[in-house]
Enzyme design. Structure first.
Site, PDB file in Angstrom:
ATOM      1  N   SER A   1       0.819  -1.211   0.000  1.00 11.39           N
ATOM      2  CA  SER A   1       0.000   0.000   0.000  1.00 11.39           C
ATOM      3  C   SER A   1       0.855   1.265   0.000  1.00 11.39           C
ATOM      4  CB  SER A   1      -0.930   0.005   1.215  1.00 11.39           C
ATOM      5  OG  SER A   1      -1.709  -1.170   1.232  1.00 11.39           O
TER       6      SER A   1
HETATM    7  N1  SAM Z   1      -0.137  -4.859   4.246  1.00 10.24           N
HETATM    8  C1  SAM Z   1       0.486  -5.222   3.011  1.00 10.24           C
HETATM    9  C2  SAM Z   1       1.833  -4.620   2.820  1.00 10.24           C
HETATM   10  O1  SAM Z   1       2.275  -3.815   3.653  1.00 10.24           O
HETATM   11  O2  SAM Z   1       2.484  -4.990   1.828  1.00 10.24           O
HETATM   12  C3  SAM Z   1      -0.386  -4.937   1.823  1.00 10.24           C
HETATM   13  C4  SAM Z   1      -1.471  -5.912   1.699  1.00 10.24           C
HETATM   14  S1  SAM Z   1      -2.243  -6.043   0.139  1.00 10.24           S
HETATM   15  C5  SAM Z   1      -2.917  -4.463  -0.139  1.00 10.24           C
HETATM   16  C6  SAM Z   1      -3.643  -7.022   0.644  1.00 10.24           C
HETATM   17  C7  SAM Z   1      -3.323  -8.446   1.006  1.00 10.24           C
HETATM   18  O3  SAM Z   1      -4.503  -9.059   1.509  1.00 10.24           O
HETATM   19  C8  SAM Z   1      -2.851  -9.299  -0.153  1.00 10.24           C
HETATM   20  O4  SAM Z   1      -1.577  -9.813   0.107  1.00 10.24           O
HETATM   21  C9  SAM Z   1      -3.907 -10.425  -0.227  1.00 10.24           C
HETATM   22  O5  SAM Z   1      -3.369 -11.680  -0.566  1.00 10.24           O
HETATM   23  C10 SAM Z   1      -4.444 -10.423   1.194  1.00 10.24           C
HETATM   24  N2  SAM Z   1      -5.758 -11.035   1.389  1.00 10.24           N
HETATM   25  C11 SAM Z   1      -6.880 -10.954   0.627  1.00 10.24           C
HETATM   26  N3  SAM Z   1      -7.877 -11.689   1.177  1.00 10.24           N
HETATM   27  C12 SAM Z   1      -7.364 -12.240   2.325  1.00 10.24           C
HETATM   28  C13 SAM Z   1      -7.889 -13.099   3.342  1.00 10.24           C
HETATM   29  N4  SAM Z   1      -9.139 -13.557   3.330  1.00 10.24           N
HETATM   30  N5  SAM Z   1      -7.069 -13.440   4.372  1.00 10.24           N
HETATM   31  C14 SAM Z   1      -5.787 -13.013   4.402  1.00 10.24           C
HETATM   32  N6  SAM Z   1      -5.241 -12.204   3.472  1.00 10.24           N
HETATM   33  C15 SAM Z   1      -6.016 -11.824   2.452  1.00 10.24           C
END
Ligand code: SAM
Length: 219
Positions: free
Chosen positions: A65
């Site tokens: 993000s």
């Molecule tokens: N916080 C992260 C960083 O600093 O890089 C960015 C996260 S990215 C915007 C969103 C993440 O949510 C992705 O890696 C995706 O795989 C994960 N995601 C989506 N659905 C999910 C779920 N049900 N449980 C866990 N992770 C999930």
């Protein structure tokens, strides 16, 4: 391409020009952003954009993000040093590392096994000892370590997953983007003795939370 390796300078500029100038004031949060090397969390081909003012692809169709959004969500958690936090959506592990500077223990979960594995390896190499990385559906929370003083969801949910509300400790804050597939509202849920208080912050755009209490499948 010549790499700009002056990352410490870039970190300071990011803190001043992207965070402080937009209203992030929490000193502990700002100190964490000055410390964590964001350049280690982006793929090699994006290294020159590591401190830029936008999200960056990290593979598996996901993103790290924008720094301001990471800072705003972190500030809204109002963390104390002794707190235990759950992060849903590990991604690159950058937000995880920021959280680990600010509280006692971070549990982080990602549904993409490869991302969870890579983040665990990197966070271990960087010496973090207060982080546990798990692979699975974080829309169900992580019951075994609940309750959490703070819960942060770094992907967009159609509504706040009930298990996350249940796993939040009294006095704790849950921060999550809530809304449609393409835009959401950054929402803060505060758990009080008398019930939940919900506050809306700003609009935002996140990749979807896919899981039992999120969106049902890849759109
Ligand atoms: N916080 C992260 C960083 O600093 O890089 C960015 C996260 S990215 C915007 C969103 C993440 O949510 C992705 O890696 C995706 O795989 C994960 N995601 C989506 N659905 C999910 C779920 N049900 N449980 C866990 N992770 C999930």
């Amino acid at each position: 391409m010549i790499k700009n390796l002056d990352f410490e300078k870039q970190r300071e500029a990011m803190v001043n020009e992207q965070l402080i100038s937009r209203g992030i004031t929490n000193k502990r949060v700002l100190a964490a952003f000055r410390k964590v090397p964001r350049d280690k969390f982006v793929p090699e081909e994006y290294i020159n954009e590591a401190y830029a003012d936008f999200p960056i692809p990290i593979g598996s169709g996901q993103t790290i993000s924008q720094p301001f959004m990471v800072a705003l969500m972190t500030e809204l958690l109002e963390l104390k040093a002794q707190d235990k936090v759950l992060e849903v959506g590990t991604g690159s592990g950058y937000q995880t590392a920021i959280l680990a500077q600010l509280c006692a223990q971070v549990y982080t979960i990602d549904r993409v096994e490869l991302l969870a594995h890579q983040a665990k390896k990197l966070l271990g190499e960087l010496g973090y000892e207060n982080i546990e990385v798990v692979s699975g559906d974080g829309s169900c929370g992580l019951e075994e370590h609940a309750p959490y003083n703070g819960i942060i969801v770094t992907c967009g949910a159609p509504s706040i997953p009930e298990p996350l509300k249940e796993q939040l400790a009294e006095g704790g804050n849950l921060v999550a983007p809530v809304g449609g597939n393409f835009s959401q509202v950054l929402t803060v849920v505060k758990k009080k003795a008398t019930g939940f208080k919900v506050e809306e912050n700003c609009s935002c755009i996140f990749v979807p939370l896919i899981g039992k209490y999120g969106w049902q499948k890849d759109a």
